[in-house]
Design a protein around this motif. Structure first.
Motif, mmCIF file in Angstrom:
data_model
loop_
_atom_site.group_PDB
_atom_site.id
_atom_site.type_symbol
_atom_site.label_atom_id
_atom_site.label_comp_id
_atom_site.label_asym_id
_atom_site.label_seq_id
_atom_site.Cartn_x
_atom_site.Cartn_y
_atom_site.Cartn_z
ATOM 1 N N LEU A 204 31.954 31.178 26.164
ATOM 2 C CA LEU A 204 31.611 32.175 25.146
ATOM 3 C C LEU A 204 32.377 31.894 23.848
ATOM 4 N N TYR A 261 28.754 41.284 22.335
ATOM 5 C CA TYR A 261 29.358 39.968 22.093
ATOM 6 C C TYR A 261 29.477 39.687 20.602
ATOM 7 N N ALA A 341 34.815 39.917 26.240
ATOM 8 C CA ALA A 341 33.566 39.180 26.444
ATOM 9 C C ALA A 341 33.429 38.742 27.896
#
Length: 372
Positions: A204, A261, A341
């Motif tokens: 991520l 996110y 996240a």
């Protein structure tokens, strides 16, 4: 009668043989050549200040380090040839270490106001761990081009994102082992759990790095650099045809994860504008998290000690570049953002199971590993 002339019986070389030998020697020379890691010009194997570089870039780096009035900001816009400040950044981002530069001595130290003693008695700060990570990360980029070369898709869906991540995982694990030698002394269980704790959230974070690099902050990227499809297609296109939802249903279920996110991770990270060395420091700090319950006390202690080493090196990096050392707190902020996240990714993977969105099984197990 005159004397007989001596006849030279030395065998002559044919032109073809001479040409073949010349070409062979030329190929051998070229094979030994590398590219300067700063300007990418061909060089013979030469190491300067911690990296393979040409003499011109090494000379510039030495002059800049020893300059009494180095340029502190860009005045070129990087359109063509970089200014001195941008050239300096290229050198540092490639891995050149100021700690390996021998500082120039004052020719008449007695006439100075203590500056000679101050510079000669203070040991130069080492940033070798972070620089090693950056060098290995750049090498990973070259390996990725080979490993992911067969990927024909231009846009990836969720299942492809997870399979690409797991294809990339062994290379990334090798990078970490080469960077942090202390990992070798851990048990296999600790090694596996450390990597499982770290890797999903790194995918991520690295997407954010790619977005920043490509100036596409609204785009999610897979490990091979390929962008993701738009939200609905990202999930729907990999569902079995009989269980495929319409766009509205997909957005209702999965869009909140994307909004979380981007709103709470990607955009804030973009605003912090970390450079390459800071990103590598965050990489190591993210891996060496001593707070997880699935690692041994020995592993936790090693993580704690190594984190202190990296923070000291990052502080030294800031001091060398005349950056306020308070910026080190932004790395802590980044780690907290990525931790959020990671928890959302766990929920997202669970929802994928409920709604028939396929996930690479190894990736699913890694994400769902009990950590706390």
């Amino acid at each position: 009668m005159g004397e007989k002339q001596a006849v030279d019986h030395t065998p002559t070389q044919s032109p073809n043989l001479v040409t073949i030998r010349f070409l062979f020697q030329f190929v051998m020379v070229v094979a030994e050549m590398q590219l300067c890691q700063v300007c990418e010009k061909p060089i013979s194997s030469e190491s300067h200040f911690g990296i393979q570089s040409c003499k011109a870039c090494a000379a510039f780096f030495r002059r800049y380090v020893n300059s009494t009035k180095p340029q502190k900001e860009c005045n070129c816009g990087r359109e063509k040839n970089p200014c001195k400040y941008c050239k300096w950044e290229l050198c540092v981002n490639a891995g050149m270490l100021t700690s390996k530069v021998q500082h120039r001595r004052d020719k008449n130290p007695r006439t100075t106001s203590g500056s000679f003693l101050e510079t000669s008695l203070i040991p130069l700060r080492s940033i070798d761990r972070i620089a090693d990570a950056l060098g290995n990360y750049n090498e990973l980029g070259r390996e990725r081009k080979v490993i992911h070369e067969s990927s024909s898709t231009s846009l990836v869906d969720f299942y492809e994102y997870t399979t690409i991540s797991m294809k990339d995982a062994p290379m990334f694990r090798k990078l970490l082992m080469n960077t942090i030698q202390e990992l070798e002394y851990l048990s296999d269980i600790d090694k596996n759990n450390l990597f499982s704790n770290f890797y999903p959230k790194w995918t991520l974070f690295e997407s954010g790095i790619q977005a920043f690099k490509n100036s596409e902050i609204h785009t999610f990227f897979a490990a091979n650099g390929k962008p993701a499809k738009q939200i609905s297609k990202f999930y729907r296109d990999c569902m079995p045809s009989k269980k495929r939802m319409d766009d509205k249903e997909v957005l209702q279920i999965f869009e909140p994860y994307w909004n979380s996110y981007y709103g709470h991770v990607a955009y804030p990270l973009f605003e912090l504008k970390f450079d390459a060395m800071e990103l590598m420091a965050i990489l190591i700090l993210m891996l060496l998290d001593p707070g997880y319950s699935n690692i041994s006390e020995e592993c936790s202690e090693m993580c704690y000690n190594m984190r202190n080493v990296i923070r000291k090196q990052l502080k030294g990096y800031y001091l060398e570049r005349n950056i306020p050392t308070e910026r080190i707190f932004t790395t802590n902020e980044a780690l907290l953002l990525v931790e959020k996240a990671d928890s959302w990714l766990q929920e997202e993977v669970q929802m994928c199971g409920v709604h028939s969105v396929p996930v690479d099984e190894n990736f699913r197990q890694m994400v769902m590993t009990p950590k706390l």
